[in-house]
Scaffold this active site. Structure first.
Site, PDB file in Angstrom:
ATOM      1  N   ARG A   1       0.838  -1.218   0.000  1.00  0.00           N
ATOM      2  CA  ARG A   1       0.000   0.000   0.000  1.00  0.00           C
ATOM      3  C   ARG A   1       0.868   1.261   0.000  1.00  0.00           C
ATOM      4  O   ARG A   1       0.566   2.238  -0.682  1.00  0.00           O
ATOM      5  CB  ARG A   1      -0.911   0.006   1.237  1.00  0.00           C
ATOM      6  CG  ARG A   1      -2.178  -0.802   1.047  1.00  0.00           C
ATOM      7  CD  ARG A   1      -3.050  -0.757   2.282  1.00  0.00           C
ATOM      8  NE  ARG A   1      -3.546   0.571   2.593  1.00  0.00           N
ATOM      9  CZ  ARG A   1      -3.885   0.984   3.816  1.00  0.00           C
ATOM     10  NH1 ARG A   1      -3.772   0.164   4.846  1.00  0.00           N
ATOM     11  NH2 ARG A   1      -4.348   2.199   4.003  1.00  0.00           N
TER      12      ARG A   1
ATOM     13  N   ALA B   1     -15.287  14.087  -4.259  1.00  0.00           N
ATOM     14  CA  ALA B   1     -14.482  15.141  -3.628  1.00  0.00           C
ATOM     15  C   ALA B   1     -13.739  15.994  -4.652  1.00  0.00           C
ATOM     16  O   ALA B   1     -13.736  17.226  -4.562  1.00  0.00           O
ATOM     17  CB  ALA B   1     -13.491  14.501  -2.654  1.00  0.00           C
TER      18      ALA B   1
ATOM     19  N   HIS C   1      -5.133   8.731  12.550  1.00  0.00           N
ATOM     20  CA  HIS C   1      -4.865   7.296  12.467  1.00  0.00           C
ATOM     21  C   HIS C   1      -3.425   6.970  12.093  1.00  0.00           C
ATOM     22  O   HIS C   1      -3.137   5.869  11.644  1.00  0.00           O
ATOM     23  CB  HIS C   1      -5.838   6.641  11.466  1.00  0.00           C
ATOM     24  CG  HIS C   1      -7.255   6.588  11.954  1.00  0.00           C
ATOM     25  ND1 HIS C   1      -8.334   6.330  11.137  1.00  0.00           N
ATOM     26  CD2 HIS C   1      -7.774   6.763  13.198  1.00  0.00           C
ATOM     27  CE1 HIS C   1      -9.452   6.344  11.847  1.00  0.00           C
ATOM     28  NE2 HIS C   1      -9.146   6.616  13.098  1.00  0.00           N
TER      29      HIS C   1
ATOM     30  N   VAL D   1      -4.086   7.799   6.243  1.00  0.00           N
ATOM     31  CA  VAL D   1      -2.692   7.555   6.607  1.00  0.00           C
ATOM     32  C   VAL D   1      -1.773   7.773   5.403  1.00  0.00           C
ATOM     33  O   VAL D   1      -0.592   7.465   5.455  1.00  0.00           O
ATOM     34  CB  VAL D   1      -2.514   6.117   7.166  1.00  0.00           C
ATOM     35  CG1 VAL D   1      -3.349   5.911   8.422  1.00  0.00           C
ATOM     36  CG2 VAL D   1      -2.856   5.050   6.121  1.00  0.00           C
TER      37      VAL D   1
ATOM     38  N   ASN E   1     -20.100  13.713  -0.177  1.00  0.00           N
ATOM     39  CA  ASN E   1     -19.970  12.269  -0.320  1.00  0.00           C
ATOM     40  C   ASN E   1     -20.914  11.803  -1.435  1.00  0.00           C
ATOM     41  O   ASN E   1     -22.031  12.291  -1.514  1.00  0.00           O
ATOM     42  CB  ASN E   1     -20.362  11.578   1.013  1.00  0.00           C
ATOM     43  CG  ASN E   1     -19.805  10.174   1.125  1.00  0.00           C
ATOM     44  OD1 ASN E   1     -20.007   9.346   0.250  1.00  0.00           O
ATOM     45  ND2 ASN E   1     -19.086   9.908   2.209  1.00  0.00           N
TER      46      ASN E   1
ATOM     47  N   CYS F   1      13.111  -3.080  15.427  1.00  0.00           N
ATOM     48  CA  CYS F   1      13.250  -1.741  15.995  1.00  0.00           C
ATOM     49  C   CYS F   1      14.738  -1.468  16.232  1.00  0.00           C
ATOM     50  O   CYS F   1      15.402  -2.247  16.926  1.00  0.00           O
ATOM     51  CB  CYS F   1      12.478  -1.678  17.316  1.00  0.00           C
ATOM     52  SG  CYS F   1      12.845  -0.202  18.279  1.00  0.00           S
TER      53      CYS F   1
END
Ligand code: OAD
Length: 253
Positions: free
Chosen positions: A76, A240, A124, A108, A222, A156
């Site tokens: 994505r 939009a 988010h 995001v 919408n 990490c």
């Protein structure tokens, strides 16, 4: 809710928007649909029509198959990087340039920022960032981390726990500072412009209602009906990229 001739509704909504001293704009996946980014709940094309949110958007799902989940977000992320902001992002970036409008997004994808918007409140998270699954406090660009550590998912760099996408999954708290800033913007707005969200995911979906209770007139953009429509001052049915520039033009913004 104002219904009737779309051009008159657009003009009246534009006047209301133009007169507002403070505006809060709440956006969802629909604002990026015309940039080629899939929404979540649209019946055929939505991500949750084709993938399992339990597997891909919960910590349990991630722990059960971290590589699968990491790679899904990576794909994505790559699609989003190749996408371009559309006319709605661009018009909103111009609006949010002034001190009177605050942009709050559930997205995001970072497309508001890439269109030039500053001060965007991201409820988010952001798919371009990774963070430590063990919450040691580390976060950083996902792509850089992948370049440094070829494991999937990478670890990490601060504490060697698994890294995960820095997006809010189901059952998780929203980032507190973002939430507080969004609530504050809703409490002072005279207009709440809600674009491209199904308004089904809480707590974000409650922000328009919060704004309305504090006196804001709600304008919904919408192509489909939403639970906010009945209490909205204006409902603009359409996409939009088509309607947002027209609305802001009618508002003189
Ligand atoms: P949804 O997929 O639930 O809703 C998308 C909305 O956009 C629907 O109401 C569509 O009718 C509308 N829409 C589709 N195309 C549009 C267009 N071209 N212009 C305007 N609107 C259009 O997406 P969200 O409401 O954003 O969470 O979903 C909320 C959250 O649920 C997301 O942030 C995501 C998801 O799980 C996380 O990623 C944490």
């Amino acid at each position: 809710m104002a219904v009737g001739d779309p051009a008159r509704t657009l003009g009246a909504a534009g006047q209301t928007l133009g007169a507002a001293r403070r505006i809060v704009v709440l956006t969802g996946a629909g604002v990026s649909a015309e940039s080629g980014i899939a929404t979540f709940r649209d019946a055929l094309s939505g991500l949750w029509a084709n993938f399992s949110p339990q597997q891909l958007a919960t910590e349990e799902g991630f722990r059960s198959d971290p590589a699968l989940v990491w790679n899904w977000y990576k794909e994505r992320r790559i699609r989003i990087a190749a996408a371009r902001p559309n006319a709605a992002h661009e018009a909103l970036a111009r609006l949010a340039h002034g001190p009177r409008a605050q942009l709050v997004t559930q997205n995001v994808d970072g497309l508001h920022q890439r269109a030039g918007a500053s001060r965007v409140i991201e409820l988010h998270g952001n798919i371009g960032r990774a963070k430590c699954l063990a919450l040691c406090g580390w976060m950083g660009p996902a792509e850089t981390l992948e370049a440094q550590d070829a494991r999937v998912p990478p670890r990490c760099p601060a504490c060697s726990a698994l890294a995960r996408p820095d997006v809010v999954w189901f059952g998780e708290m929203l980032p507190q500072a973002a939430w507080d800033a969004a609530e504050a913007a809703c409490q002072v707005a005279q207009v709440c412009l809600v674009i491209g969200t199904s308004a089904q995911v809480y707590p974000a979906a409650g922000l328009a209602e919060l704004a309305r209770r504090h006196g804001a007139q709600v304008i919904v953009v919408n192509p489909e009906a939403t639970p906010l429509d009945d209490d909205a001052a204006y409902v603009l049915r359409g996409t939009a990229a088509h309607l947002v520039p027209a609305l802001l033009g009618a508002a003189g913004r």
